[in-house]
Write an enzyme that holds these catalytic residues in place. Structure first.
Site, PDB file in Angstrom:
ATOM      1  N   LYS A  14      -2.202  -6.545 -12.553  1.00  0.00           N
ATOM      2  CA  LYS A  14      -1.222  -7.481 -11.993  1.00  0.00           C
ATOM      3  C   LYS A  14      -1.892  -8.722 -11.401  1.00  0.00           C
ATOM      4  O   LYS A  14      -1.484  -9.850 -11.687  1.00  0.00           O
ATOM      5  CB  LYS A  14      -0.372  -6.795 -10.899  1.00  0.00           C
ATOM      6  CG  LYS A  14       0.403  -5.590 -11.393  1.00  0.00           C
ATOM      7  CD  LYS A  14       1.261  -4.971 -10.288  1.00  0.00           C
ATOM      8  CE  LYS A  14       0.492  -4.327  -9.160  1.00  0.00           C
ATOM      9  NZ  LYS A  14      -0.198  -3.058  -9.498  1.00  0.00           N
ATOM     10  N   ARG A  89       7.771  -2.305  -4.144  1.00  0.00           N
ATOM     11  CA  ARG A  89       7.194  -1.020  -4.526  1.00  0.00           C
ATOM     12  C   ARG A  89       8.128   0.139  -4.215  1.00  0.00           C
ATOM     13  O   ARG A  89       7.787   1.278  -4.493  1.00  0.00           O
ATOM     14  CB  ARG A  89       5.893  -0.809  -3.751  1.00  0.00           C
ATOM     15  CG  ARG A  89       4.607  -1.121  -4.553  1.00  0.00           C
ATOM     16  CD  ARG A  89       3.429  -0.979  -3.591  1.00  0.00           C
ATOM     17  NE  ARG A  89       2.211  -0.611  -4.221  1.00  0.00           N
ATOM     18  CZ  ARG A  89       1.238  -1.472  -4.560  1.00  0.00           C
ATOM     19  NH1 ARG A  89       1.384  -2.764  -4.373  1.00  0.00           N
ATOM     20  NH2 ARG A  89       0.129  -1.039  -5.095  1.00  0.00           N
ATOM     21  N   ARG A 128     -13.609  -1.698 -10.766  1.00  0.00           N
ATOM     22  CA  ARG A 128     -13.311  -2.757  -9.780  1.00  0.00           C
ATOM     23  C   ARG A 128     -13.920  -2.403  -8.419  1.00  0.00           C
ATOM     24  O   ARG A 128     -14.462  -3.272  -7.735  1.00  0.00           O
ATOM     25  CB  ARG A 128     -11.797  -2.934  -9.641  1.00  0.00           C
ATOM     26  CG  ARG A 128     -11.390  -4.072  -8.700  1.00  0.00           C
ATOM     27  CD  ARG A 128      -9.913  -4.382  -8.757  1.00  0.00           C
ATOM     28  NE  ARG A 128      -9.115  -3.403  -8.040  1.00  0.00           N
ATOM     29  CZ  ARG A 128      -7.774  -3.391  -8.029  1.00  0.00           C
ATOM     30  NH1 ARG A 128      -7.093  -4.293  -8.711  1.00  0.00           N
ATOM     31  NH2 ARG A 128      -7.119  -2.475  -7.355  1.00  0.00           N
ATOM     32  N   ARG A 134     -13.878  -2.492  -2.503  1.00  0.00           N
ATOM     33  CA  ARG A 134     -12.641  -1.965  -1.913  1.00  0.00           C
ATOM     34  C   ARG A 134     -12.717  -0.446  -1.824  1.00  0.00           C
ATOM     35  O   ARG A 134     -12.867   0.235  -2.840  1.00  0.00           O
ATOM     36  CB  ARG A 134     -11.449  -2.358  -2.798  1.00  0.00           C
ATOM     37  CG  ARG A 134     -10.652  -3.526  -2.252  1.00  0.00           C
ATOM     38  CD  ARG A 134      -9.536  -3.903  -3.180  1.00  0.00           C
ATOM     39  NE  ARG A 134      -8.456  -2.917  -3.212  1.00  0.00           N
ATOM     40  CZ  ARG A 134      -7.319  -3.101  -3.865  1.00  0.00           C
ATOM     41  NH1 ARG A 134      -7.116  -4.237  -4.532  1.00  0.00           N
ATOM     42  NH2 ARG A 134      -6.391  -2.182  -3.859  1.00  0.00           N
ATOM     43  N   ARG A 146      -2.656   7.155  -5.132  1.00  0.00           N
ATOM     44  CA  ARG A 146      -1.951   5.883  -5.402  1.00  0.00           C
ATOM     45  C   ARG A 146      -1.130   5.993  -6.687  1.00  0.00           C
ATOM     46  O   ARG A 146      -0.004   5.489  -6.751  1.00  0.00           O
ATOM     47  CB  ARG A 146      -2.952   4.735  -5.502  1.00  0.00           C
ATOM     48  CG  ARG A 146      -3.436   4.293  -4.123  1.00  0.00           C
ATOM     49  CD  ARG A 146      -4.771   3.621  -4.185  1.00  0.00           C
ATOM     50  NE  ARG A 146      -4.740   2.341  -4.856  1.00  0.00           N
ATOM     51  CZ  ARG A 146      -5.822   1.735  -5.333  1.00  0.00           C
ATOM     52  NH1 ARG A 146      -7.013   2.294  -5.229  1.00  0.00           N
ATOM     53  NH2 ARG A 146      -5.724   0.557  -5.910  1.00  0.00           N
TER      54      ARG A 146
HETATM   55  P1  ADP Z   1      -3.112  -1.906  -6.420  1.00  0.00           P
HETATM   56  O1  ADP Z   1      -1.948  -2.456  -7.162  1.00  0.00           O
HETATM   57  O2  ADP Z   1      -4.356  -1.866  -7.237  1.00  0.00           O
HETATM   58  O3  ADP Z   1      -2.828  -0.584  -5.748  1.00  0.00           O
HETATM   59  P2  ADP Z   1      -2.664  -3.652  -4.117  1.00  0.00           P
HETATM   60  O4  ADP Z   1      -3.614  -4.629  -3.577  1.00  0.00           O
HETATM   61  O5  ADP Z   1      -1.391  -4.150  -4.699  1.00  0.00           O
HETATM   62  O6  ADP Z   1      -3.496  -2.835  -5.207  1.00  0.00           O
HETATM   63  O7  ADP Z   1      -2.271  -2.583  -2.979  1.00  0.00           O
HETATM   64  C1  ADP Z   1      -3.235  -1.949  -2.170  1.00  0.00           C
HETATM   65  C2  ADP Z   1      -2.536  -1.067  -1.124  1.00  0.00           C
HETATM   66  O8  ADP Z   1      -1.768  -1.892  -0.235  1.00  0.00           O
HETATM   67  C3  ADP Z   1      -1.526  -0.055  -1.666  1.00  0.00           C
HETATM   68  O9  ADP Z   1      -2.141   1.161  -2.067  1.00  0.00           O
HETATM   69  C4  ADP Z   1      -0.583   0.135  -0.461  1.00  0.00           C
HETATM   70  O10 ADP Z   1      -1.163   1.001   0.497  1.00  0.00           O
HETATM   71  C5  ADP Z   1      -0.543  -1.251   0.155  1.00  0.00           C
HETATM   72  N1  ADP Z   1       0.596  -2.060  -0.349  1.00  0.00           N
HETATM   73  C6  ADP Z   1       0.519  -3.177  -1.119  1.00  0.00           C
HETATM   74  N2  ADP Z   1       1.738  -3.654  -1.401  1.00  0.00           N
HETATM   75  C7  ADP Z   1       2.625  -2.815  -0.815  1.00  0.00           C
HETATM   76  C8  ADP Z   1       4.053  -2.743  -0.763  1.00  0.00           C
HETATM   77  N3  ADP Z   1       4.825  -3.638  -1.383  1.00  0.00           N
HETATM   78  N4  ADP Z   1       4.613  -1.718  -0.064  1.00  0.00           N
HETATM   79  C9  ADP Z   1       3.874  -0.812   0.569  1.00  0.00           C
HETATM   80  N5  ADP Z   1       2.527  -0.804   0.553  1.00  0.00           N
HETATM   81  C10 ADP Z   1       1.901  -1.792  -0.125  1.00  0.00           C
END
Ligand code: ADP
Length: 190
Positions: A14, A89, A128, A134, A146
């Protein structure tokens, strides 16, 4: 106004693809993951609270992320459109986003859903993790959680947007350029 939801499981690409779309269409990129990591780096109260969930691979509470997105929409009123990356999400987040956007008469144009096989997701996240450092990309059990959280809480959004006639499935396997081309083709028709 073009408002896109860039959707897919963790590791679907994404963030990478959002960068192309931002440049091509002059959009504002809103990644809740990036916004949360900025809060963590700043050591804010919100960041400290969010970190507890993120390090376990769980979702940060809806009200926290919805509040962040609301603030960003209010501070970017001159934007040509937004790319929502990693948000919504949950169904409650999607409903909140719809009501925020409908207040302005600028609804979601489409949900672009990147489809990637599970083993490929795990491979991408682990590689990554080696580069970015990370922590949530380096621990296989956090990665597993996740993906499980995605399947349980996030994947129902596919139906949510299908019902609105806004879901576009995109093959997310292959080269970055090929996937970008597939996305551009869909966006050109919105
Ligand atoms: P990825 O898509 O690789 O999991 P992100 O950077 O989008 O990476 O998200 C990292 C973490 O941040 C998620 O595992 C979650 O804990 C939190 N997070 C991100 N966006 C949201 C959201 N919209 N709602 C709840 N938690 C979120």
């Amino acid at each position: 106004m073009l408002n896109l939801v860039l959707f897919g499981p963790p590791g679907a690409g994404k963030g990478t693809q959002a960068e192309f779309l931002v440049k091509a269409y002059n959009l504002t990129h809103l990644s809740t993951g990036d916004l949360l990591r900025t809060e963590i780096a700043a050591g804010s109260k919100l960041g400290l609270e969010a970190q507890r969930f993120m390090e376990k691979g769980e979702l940060v509470p809806d009200e926290v992320v919805i509040g962040m997105i609301k603030g960003k929409l209010e501070s970017n009123t001159g934007s040509k459109g937004f790319i929502f990356d990693g948000f919504p999400r949950t169904v409650d987040q999607a409903k909140a986003l719809d009501s925020l956007l409908n207040e302005n008469g600028t609804p979601i144009s489409g949900m672009l859903s990147l489809e990637v096989e599970k083993q490929e997701l795990v491979n991408r996240l682990l590689s990554r993790g080696k580069i970015s450092g990370r922590a949530d990309d380096q621990d296989p059990s956090v990665i597993e959680n996740r993906i499980k959280t995605y399947n349980e809480k996030t994947s129902p959004l596919i139906d949510y947007y299908k019902k609105q006639g806004k879901h576009f499935g995109i093959n997310g396997m292959g080269s970055i350029e090929d996937i970008a081309g597939r996305l551009r083709k869909v966006v050109a028709e919105l």
